[in-house]
Motif scaffolding. Structure first.
Motif, PDB file in Angstrom:
ATOM      1  N   GLU A 109       0.847  -1.198   0.000  1.00 12.61           N
ATOM      2  CA  GLU A 109       0.000   0.000   0.000  1.00 12.61           C
ATOM      3  C   GLU A 109       0.877   1.241   0.000  1.00 12.61           C
ATOM      4  OE1 GLU A 109      -3.307   0.099  -0.192  1.00 12.61           O
ATOM      5  OE2 GLU A 109      -3.774  -2.003   0.232  1.00 12.61           O
ATOM      6  N   MET A 114      -4.194   9.283   6.861  1.00 11.34           N
ATOM      7  CA  MET A 114      -5.360   8.511   7.284  1.00 11.34           C
ATOM      8  C   MET A 114      -6.030   9.144   8.494  1.00 11.34           C
ATOM      9  SD  MET A 114      -5.812   6.254   5.069  1.00 11.34           S
ATOM     10  CE  MET A 114      -6.933   4.987   5.545  1.00 11.34           C
ATOM     11  N   ILE A 118     -10.763   5.884  11.289  1.00  9.73           N
ATOM     12  CA  ILE A 118     -10.670   4.588  10.603  1.00  9.73           C
ATOM     13  C   ILE A 118     -10.024   3.566  11.534  1.00  9.73           C
ATOM     14  CG2 ILE A 118      -9.612   3.369   8.655  1.00  9.73           C
ATOM     15  CD1 ILE A 118      -9.983   6.023   7.076  1.00  9.73           C
ATOM     16  N   ARG A 121     -12.486   2.569  14.203  1.00  6.16           N
ATOM     17  CA  ARG A 121     -13.553   1.684  13.760  1.00  6.16           C
ATOM     18  C   ARG A 121     -13.052   0.257  13.492  1.00  6.16           C
ATOM     19  NH1 ARG A 121     -15.737  -1.940  12.162  1.00  6.16           N
ATOM     20  NH2 ARG A 121     -17.609  -2.222  10.878  1.00  6.16           N
ATOM     21  N   PHE A 122     -11.846   0.152  12.911  1.00  6.27           N
ATOM     22  CA  PHE A 122     -11.432  -1.154  12.389  1.00  6.27           C
ATOM     23  C   PHE A 122     -10.332  -1.861  13.194  1.00  6.27           C
ATOM     24  CE2 PHE A 122     -13.314   0.821   8.605  1.00  6.27           C
ATOM     25  CZ  PHE A 122     -14.175  -0.186   8.223  1.00  6.27           C
ATOM     26  N   TRP A 148      -1.896  -1.985   8.524  1.00  6.87           N
ATOM     27  CA  TRP A 148      -2.906  -2.280   7.507  1.00  6.87           C
ATOM     28  C   TRP A 148      -2.412  -3.344   6.522  1.00  6.87           C
ATOM     29  CZ3 TRP A 148      -7.455  -3.246   6.385  1.00  6.87           C
ATOM     30  CH2 TRP A 148      -7.948  -3.232   5.072  1.00  6.87           C
ATOM     31  N   GLU A 152      -4.174  -6.874   6.097  1.00  2.79           N
ATOM     32  CA  GLU A 152      -4.675  -7.251   4.768  1.00  2.79           C
ATOM     33  C   GLU A 152      -3.990  -8.541   4.279  1.00  2.79           C
ATOM     34  OE1 GLU A 152      -6.883  -5.301   2.715  1.00  2.79           O
ATOM     35  OE2 GLU A 152      -6.269  -5.661   0.660  1.00  2.79           O
ATOM     36  N   LEU A 162     -12.842  -8.931   3.912  1.00  5.07           N
ATOM     37  CA  LEU A 162     -13.403  -8.141   5.010  1.00  5.07           C
ATOM     38  C   LEU A 162     -14.518  -8.865   5.765  1.00  5.07           C
ATOM     39  CD1 LEU A 162     -13.404  -4.535   3.488  1.00  5.07           C
ATOM     40  CD2 LEU A 162     -11.935  -5.409   5.305  1.00  5.07           C
ATOM     41  N   PRO A 165     -13.767  -9.918  10.623  1.00  2.86           N
ATOM     42  CA  PRO A 165     -13.676  -8.605  11.276  1.00  2.86           C
ATOM     43  C   PRO A 165     -12.224  -8.229  11.580  1.00  2.86           C
ATOM     44  CG  PRO A 165     -15.406  -9.915  12.275  1.00  2.86           C
ATOM     45  CD  PRO A 165     -14.662 -10.821  11.336  1.00  2.86           C
TER      46      PRO A 165
ATOM     47  N   SER B  43      -8.925  -1.452  -1.415  1.00  5.12           N
ATOM     48  CA  SER B  43      -9.308  -1.972  -0.093  1.00  5.12           C
ATOM     49  C   SER B  43      -9.192  -0.909   1.004  1.00  5.12           C
ATOM     50  CB  SER B  43      -8.456  -3.193   0.253  1.00  5.12           C
ATOM     51  OG  SER B  43      -7.089  -2.845   0.159  1.00  5.12           O
ATOM     52  N   LEU B  47     -12.258   1.288   3.688  1.00  6.21           N
ATOM     53  CA  LEU B  47     -12.228   1.746   5.086  1.00  6.21           C
ATOM     54  C   LEU B  47     -12.592   3.229   5.167  1.00  6.21           C
ATOM     55  CD1 LEU B  47      -8.912   0.139   6.476  1.00  6.21           C
ATOM     56  CD2 LEU B  47     -11.114  -0.936   6.047  1.00  6.21           C
ATOM     57  N   GLU B  48     -12.049   4.022   4.237  1.00  2.60           N
ATOM     58  CA  GLU B  48     -12.327   5.465   4.227  1.00  2.60           C
ATOM     59  C   GLU B  48     -13.801   5.732   3.916  1.00  2.60           C
ATOM     60  OE1 GLU B  48      -8.632   6.001   1.604  1.00  2.60           O
ATOM     61  OE2 GLU B  48      -8.804   7.928   2.602  1.00  2.60           O
ATOM     62  N   VAL B  50     -16.350   3.715   4.544  1.00  5.24           N
ATOM     63  CA  VAL B  50     -17.159   3.343   5.710  1.00  5.24           C
ATOM     64  C   VAL B  50     -17.078   4.439   6.776  1.00  5.24           C
ATOM     65  CG1 VAL B  50     -17.323   1.697   7.640  1.00  5.24           C
ATOM     66  CG2 VAL B  50     -17.020   0.859   5.299  1.00  5.24           C
ATOM     67  N   ASN B  51     -15.874   4.943   6.993  1.00  5.73           N
ATOM     68  CA  ASN B  51     -15.698   6.028   7.965  1.00  5.73           C
ATOM     69  C   ASN B  51     -16.537   7.244   7.565  1.00  5.73           C
ATOM     70  OD1 ASN B  51     -14.310   7.071  10.306  1.00  5.73           O
ATOM     71  ND2 ASN B  51     -13.116   8.356   8.916  1.00  5.73           N
ATOM     72  N   VAL B  61     -21.981   1.036  10.639  1.00 13.31           N
ATOM     73  CA  VAL B  61     -21.778  -0.012   9.625  1.00 13.31           C
ATOM     74  C   VAL B  61     -21.195  -1.229  10.337  1.00 13.31           C
ATOM     75  CG1 VAL B  61     -20.630  -0.628   7.463  1.00 13.31           C
ATOM     76  CG2 VAL B  61     -21.362   1.741   7.863  1.00 13.31           C
ATOM     77  N   ASN B  62     -21.994  -2.269  10.465  1.00  9.20           N
ATOM     78  CA  ASN B  62     -21.527  -3.481  11.155  1.00  9.20           C
ATOM     79  C   ASN B  62     -20.584  -4.287  10.250  1.00  9.20           C
ATOM     80  OD1 ASN B  62     -23.238  -2.900  13.386  1.00  9.20           O
ATOM     81  ND2 ASN B  62     -24.963  -3.749  12.225  1.00  9.20           N
ATOM     82  N   ASP B  63     -19.777  -5.163  10.881  1.00 14.39           N
ATOM     83  CA  ASP B  63     -18.824  -5.974  10.108  1.00 14.39           C
ATOM     84  C   ASP B  63     -19.524  -6.788   9.020  1.00 14.39           C
ATOM     85  OD1 ASP B  63     -16.549  -5.135  11.449  1.00 14.39           O
ATOM     86  OD2 ASP B  63     -16.837  -6.593  13.044  1.00 14.39           O
ATOM     87  N   LEU B  66     -20.156  -5.236   5.529  1.00  9.92           N
ATOM     88  CA  LEU B  66     -19.047  -4.875   4.633  1.00  9.92           C
ATOM     89  C   LEU B  66     -19.027  -5.792   3.411  1.00  9.92           C
ATOM     90  CD1 LEU B  66     -16.262  -4.348   7.345  1.00  9.92           C
ATOM     91  CD2 LEU B  66     -17.566  -2.588   6.159  1.00  9.92           C
TER      92      LEU B  66
END
Lengths: 235, 89
Positions: A109, A114, A118, A121-122, A148, A152, A162, A165, B43, B47-48, B50-51, B61-63, B66
């Protein structure tokens, strides 16, 4: 087998003659896929990715007409009539490929700005703790992309995308070799990682089913790749 | 204001154009086009995206949400956001 990890640099600017060579070298399926992209750079990357994979497989003595299939359940590509596993990635100026005899994943990547939301959330709590300890934006973005590409590469290796989770496991990079994986779900498999410094503006990670990972990625230009394919064809 | 289809579409298109296409006029896409297939979003871009929709439309937004069916085109996003806003699922 020895793992094969190769990357091609210069994928955003491809001379016409090289483009046509790659186009003619690729499967019809890949040509159709490449033709759907709006940007020519995406088409270049897509054609280089398949050419690189096929070159590597050829190098391993696997016939050039091996078919790439897609698992209808997971969407993960696999090789028909071969026990080898592979994975490919492309981002910006780079295309990467890994081939192994067990599950494997690769991700490259380009580092960019960023949003902290994000990560919130992730990412998992332990990843966020490490990430939010960065005292400036540059370090934050650098560590974000290390995490990331590792995450990934893991979800690509296990073939989940994805649908797995991202906070169900933690990847904690202390350096390029020392990367802890903490699984928060019992059903997830253990894997091994390594980060590679291929460029100051990109991050590259490999996820592997065994500990033996090479120290470096074999890097070549688009011209080198075309030359190697031509030489192989002529032999 | 953001509840009707047109406003939702415009808001999504504006975000996609600014963040993934650098406001380039050269890239034209329809509301039904797949972001992934057309190379508009990768990919990290997911993420961006969803944010953005979580913050802008105040939804979670639940897993399990996605999926390409929910996120991979302007039309899919509009349907998904409307469904989340009205039923929460």
């Amino acid at each position: 087998m020895e793992k094969i990890i190769k990357a091609v640099c210069g994928a955003e600017t491809v001379e016409d003659s090289l483009f046509y060579f790659l186009y003619n070298n690729c499967s019809e399926q890949r040509r159709i896929r490449a033709s759907k992209f709006y940007r020519k750079e995406d088409a270049y990357r897509s054609l280089i990715a398949e050419s690189l994979l096929m070159y590597c497989l050829n190098h391993e003595g696997i016939a050039g007409d091996v078919n790439i299939c897609i698992d209808s359940e997971t969407g993960k590509p696999f090789l028909e009539n071969s026990s080898l596993h592979f994975n490919i990635t492309h981002s910006g100026d780079w295309v990467g490929c890994v081939i192994d005899d067990s599950e494997t994943g690769i991700d490259i990547e380009k580092i960019r700005e960023m949003d902290k939301g994000i990560a919130n959330r992730f990412f998992s709590d332990s990843e966020k703790k490490m990430l939010f300890g960065c005292n400036n934006k540059e370090r934050f973005n650098d560590l974000f992309f290390k995490m990331w590409v590792l995450k990934e590469s893991y979800i690509k290796a296990i073939g989940k995308g994805l649908s797995c989770p991202l906070n169900s496991f933690s990847v904690l990079p202390y350096d390029n070799h020392k990367i802890d994986l903490v699984l928060h779900k019992e059903t997830l498999p253990h894997k091994y990682f390594r980060l590679y410094d291929i460029s100051s503006t990109y991050k590259c990670a490999i996820c592997s089913s065994d500990e033996k990972l090479p120290d470096s990625v074999d890097i070549m230009s688009v011209e080198d790749l075309v030359e190697l394919i031509r030489n192989k064809e002529n032999n | 204001m953001l509840e009707n289809d047109t406003n939702l579409q415009l808001s999504i298109i504006d975000f996609v154009n600014r963040n993934f296409l650098m406001n380039s006029d050269a890239v034209k896409y329809s509301n039904a086009d797949s972001f992934m297939e057309r190379g508009i979003i990768d990919s990290t871009g997911v993420l961006e995206l969803v944010n953005f929709i979580q913050q802008t439309f105040k939804i979670t937004v639940n897993d399990e949400d996605l999926t390409p069916e929910n996120l991979d085109s302007v039309n899919n996003l509009v349907s998904y956001i409307k469904r989340k806003k009205t039923t929460g699922s």
